[in-house]
Enzyme design. Structure first.
Site, mmCIF file in Angstrom:
data_model
loop_
_atom_site.group_PDB
_atom_site.id
_atom_site.type_symbol
_atom_site.label_atom_id
_atom_site.label_comp_id
_atom_site.label_asym_id
_atom_site.label_seq_id
_atom_site.Cartn_x
_atom_site.Cartn_y
_atom_site.Cartn_z
ATOM 1 N N HIS A 70 0.817 -1.229 0.000
ATOM 2 C CA HIS A 70 0.000 0.000 0.000
ATOM 3 C C HIS A 70 0.846 1.272 0.000
ATOM 4 O O HIS A 70 0.318 2.365 -0.209
ATOM 5 C CB HIS A 70 -0.983 0.001 1.184
ATOM 6 C CG HIS A 70 -2.271 0.701 0.879
ATOM 7 N ND1 HIS A 70 -3.402 0.566 1.661
ATOM 8 C CD2 HIS A 70 -2.613 1.559 -0.131
ATOM 9 C CE1 HIS A 70 -4.375 1.312 1.148
ATOM 10 N NE2 HIS A 70 -3.927 1.927 0.070
ATOM 11 N N ASP A 93 -10.178 0.322 3.896
ATOM 12 C CA ASP A 93 -9.042 -0.406 4.469
ATOM 13 C C ASP A 93 -9.390 -0.886 5.874
ATOM 14 O O ASP A 93 -10.183 -0.256 6.571
ATOM 15 C CB ASP A 93 -7.849 0.580 4.544
ATOM 16 C CG ASP A 93 -6.492 -0.107 4.586
ATOM 17 O OD1 ASP A 93 -6.386 -1.196 5.174
ATOM 18 O OD2 ASP A 93 -5.528 0.482 4.056
ATOM 19 N N HIS A 95 -6.998 -0.825 7.940
ATOM 20 C CA HIS A 95 -6.020 0.013 8.652
ATOM 21 C C HIS A 95 -6.129 1.449 8.149
ATOM 22 O O HIS A 95 -6.547 1.680 7.011
ATOM 23 C CB HIS A 95 -4.595 -0.484 8.379
ATOM 24 C CG HIS A 95 -4.416 -1.966 8.506
ATOM 25 N ND1 HIS A 95 -4.599 -2.829 7.442
ATOM 26 C CD2 HIS A 95 -4.078 -2.734 9.564
ATOM 27 C CE1 HIS A 95 -4.385 -4.076 7.837
ATOM 28 N NE2 HIS A 95 -4.067 -4.057 9.121
ATOM 29 N N ASP A 97 -3.426 3.473 7.918
ATOM 30 C CA ASP A 97 -2.185 3.736 7.166
ATOM 31 C C ASP A 97 -1.763 5.204 7.264
ATOM 32 O O ASP A 97 -1.282 5.798 6.288
ATOM 33 C CB ASP A 97 -2.334 3.295 5.702
ATOM 34 C CG ASP A 97 -2.471 1.786 5.567
ATOM 35 O OD1 ASP A 97 -2.255 1.071 6.569
ATOM 36 O OD2 ASP A 97 -2.795 1.308 4.459
ATOM 37 N N HIS A 110 4.025 0.695 4.365
ATOM 38 C CA HIS A 110 2.615 0.559 3.956
ATOM 39 C C HIS A 110 1.642 0.949 5.072
ATOM 40 O O HIS A 110 0.451 1.115 4.813
ATOM 41 C CB HIS A 110 2.300 -0.836 3.398
ATOM 42 C CG HIS A 110 2.186 -1.925 4.422
ATOM 43 N ND1 HIS A 110 1.626 -3.156 4.126
ATOM 44 C CD2 HIS A 110 2.555 -1.988 5.726
ATOM 45 C CE1 HIS A 110 1.656 -3.919 5.213
ATOM 46 N NE2 HIS A 110 2.217 -3.238 6.188
ATOM 47 N N ASP A 205 -7.494 -5.868 2.067
ATOM 48 C CA ASP A 205 -7.690 -6.356 3.442
ATOM 49 C C ASP A 205 -8.858 -5.672 4.157
ATOM 50 O O ASP A 205 -9.197 -6.029 5.287
ATOM 51 C CB ASP A 205 -6.388 -6.314 4.257
ATOM 52 C CG ASP A 205 -5.914 -4.917 4.660
ATOM 53 O OD1 ASP A 205 -6.738 -3.991 4.765
ATOM 54 O OD2 ASP A 205 -4.687 -4.762 4.880
HETATM 55 N N1 LIG Z 1 -1.502 -1.357 4.096
HETATM 56 C C1 LIG Z 1 -1.448 -2.168 5.133
HETATM 57 N N2 LIG Z 1 -1.684 -3.441 4.996
HETATM 58 N N3 LIG Z 1 -1.121 -1.631 6.322
HETATM 59 C C2 LIG Z 1 -1.002 -2.374 7.531
HETATM 60 C C3 LIG Z 1 -0.450 -1.516 8.630
HETATM 61 C C4 LIG Z 1 -0.344 -2.262 9.939
HETATM 62 C C5 LIG Z 1 0.154 -1.432 11.106
HETATM 63 N N4 LIG Z 1 -0.789 -0.398 11.455
HETATM 64 C C6 LIG Z 1 1.507 -0.806 10.774
HETATM 65 O O1 LIG Z 1 1.592 0.398 10.671
HETATM 66 O O2 LIG Z 1 2.463 -1.510 10.606
HETATM 67 MN MN LIG Z 2 -3.663 -0.414 3.636
#
Ligand SMILES: NC(=[NH2+])NCCC[C@H](N)C(=O)O
Ligand SMILES: [Mn+2]
Length: 291
Positions: A70, A93, A95, A97, A110, A205
């Protein structure tokens, strides 16, 4: 996604699809963690993505970017904003991000792309320590973002969403209000007059791991396949979609069935974003065959 026939399916919808192919990214041997992991590689890769997306949007194309990590959205949104400065953003999402390089628990970029792009977070980024991002100008107001599907936020992210009062609908609100209400209110918040081009960044996801096991950071209890499809169809109907990212598809993780399901979900969401209707599409000029 290509192998699953994405491009043919889009052509069948009547689109004149130009596949601009893969971008080749360099690997940097001397790329130690510096707040974040692989800063040189991701800085150089996202710069390429930004240039390619800017060019595609300037060529008047609805631009689709497939990933992959991402972090590519640093480049897609930056490039899109160079050509369409008035864009608004739907971020679908599990998350948010929006970790900064100083709040990320994992160091994975990501989990941080939005912090690099948002004007209001400019002073939280250690730019001088990250010269591989020196090409990047924050280009997005935090009020231009709406999140849908959230269910796994880190403390810094929770703080940012609250501090700036960002439009966000977690999976709790999806259960509470229903997906139609959630997507309508998201669009109303970021695009009240319906006059802004939409960038949608759709992380696979966001959809429940039952349908999307081939992804790096699955979180249980996600959007159903049907809710994902509803978002896609609703956004298509606005006629304002200008760029679309479909990311975090990773056929290298999970079982064979996970891979098949995940790619199928991604292709269905993509085609729905581009006009495929579950009620069926009327072919132009269709005539009933007569005996
Ligand atoms: N694009 C994604 N899958 N992001 C997942 C991020 C998970 C977690 N919040 C991190 O900063 O590591
Ligand atoms: Mn993401």
């Amino acid at each position: 996604m290509r192998e699953a026939g994405l491009i043919e399916k889009l052509r069948d919808l009547g689109h004149n699809v130009e596949d601009r192919g893969d971008l080749n990214f360099d690997v940097f041997k001397d790329d130690p963690r510096n707040y974040v992991l692989n800063p040189k590689a991701v800085g150089a890769a996202t710069k390429k993505v930004s240039k390619a997306v800017e060019q595609a949007v300037r060529d008047n194309k609805l631009t689709v970017t497939l990933g992959g990590d991402h972090s590519i959205s640093i480049g897609t949104i930056h490039g899109h904003a160079r050509a369409e400065p008035n864009l608004c953003l739907l971020w679908i999402d599990a998350h948010a991000d929006i970790n900064t390089p100083l709040t990320t628990p994992s160091g994975n970029i990501h989990g941080t792309p939005l912090s690099f792009l948002v004007n209001q977070l400019k002073d939280t980024i250690p730019w001088a320590a990250l010269p591989s991002f020196d090409w990047l100008q924050p280009c997005l107001n935090i009020t231009d973002i709406a999140f849908v599907g959230l269910r796994d936020l880190d403390p810094g992210e929770r703080y940012i969403l609250q501090k700036f009062n960002i439009t966000s609908f977690s999976i709790h609100e999806v259960d509470r209000f229903g997906i139609h209400e959630v997507i309508a209110r998201s669009l109303e918040a970021v695009n009240p007059k319906g006059d802004r081009p939409i960038h949608m960044s759709f992380d696979i996801d966001s959809v429940d791991p039952a349908a999307t096991g081939a992804t790096g950071t699955p979180v249980p209890g996600g959007l159903t396949f049907r809710e994902g499809m509803f978002i896609a169809e609703h956004v298509y109907r606005t006629g304002l979609l200008s760029a679309l990212d479909l990311v975090e598809v990773n056929p290298e993780v999970g079982s064979r069935q996970d891979k098949v399901n995940t790619v199928m979900t991604a292709v269905e969401v993509l085609t729905a974003c581009l006009g495929k209707k579950r009620e069926g599409n009327l072919l132009p000029g269709y005539q009933l065959p007569m005996p």
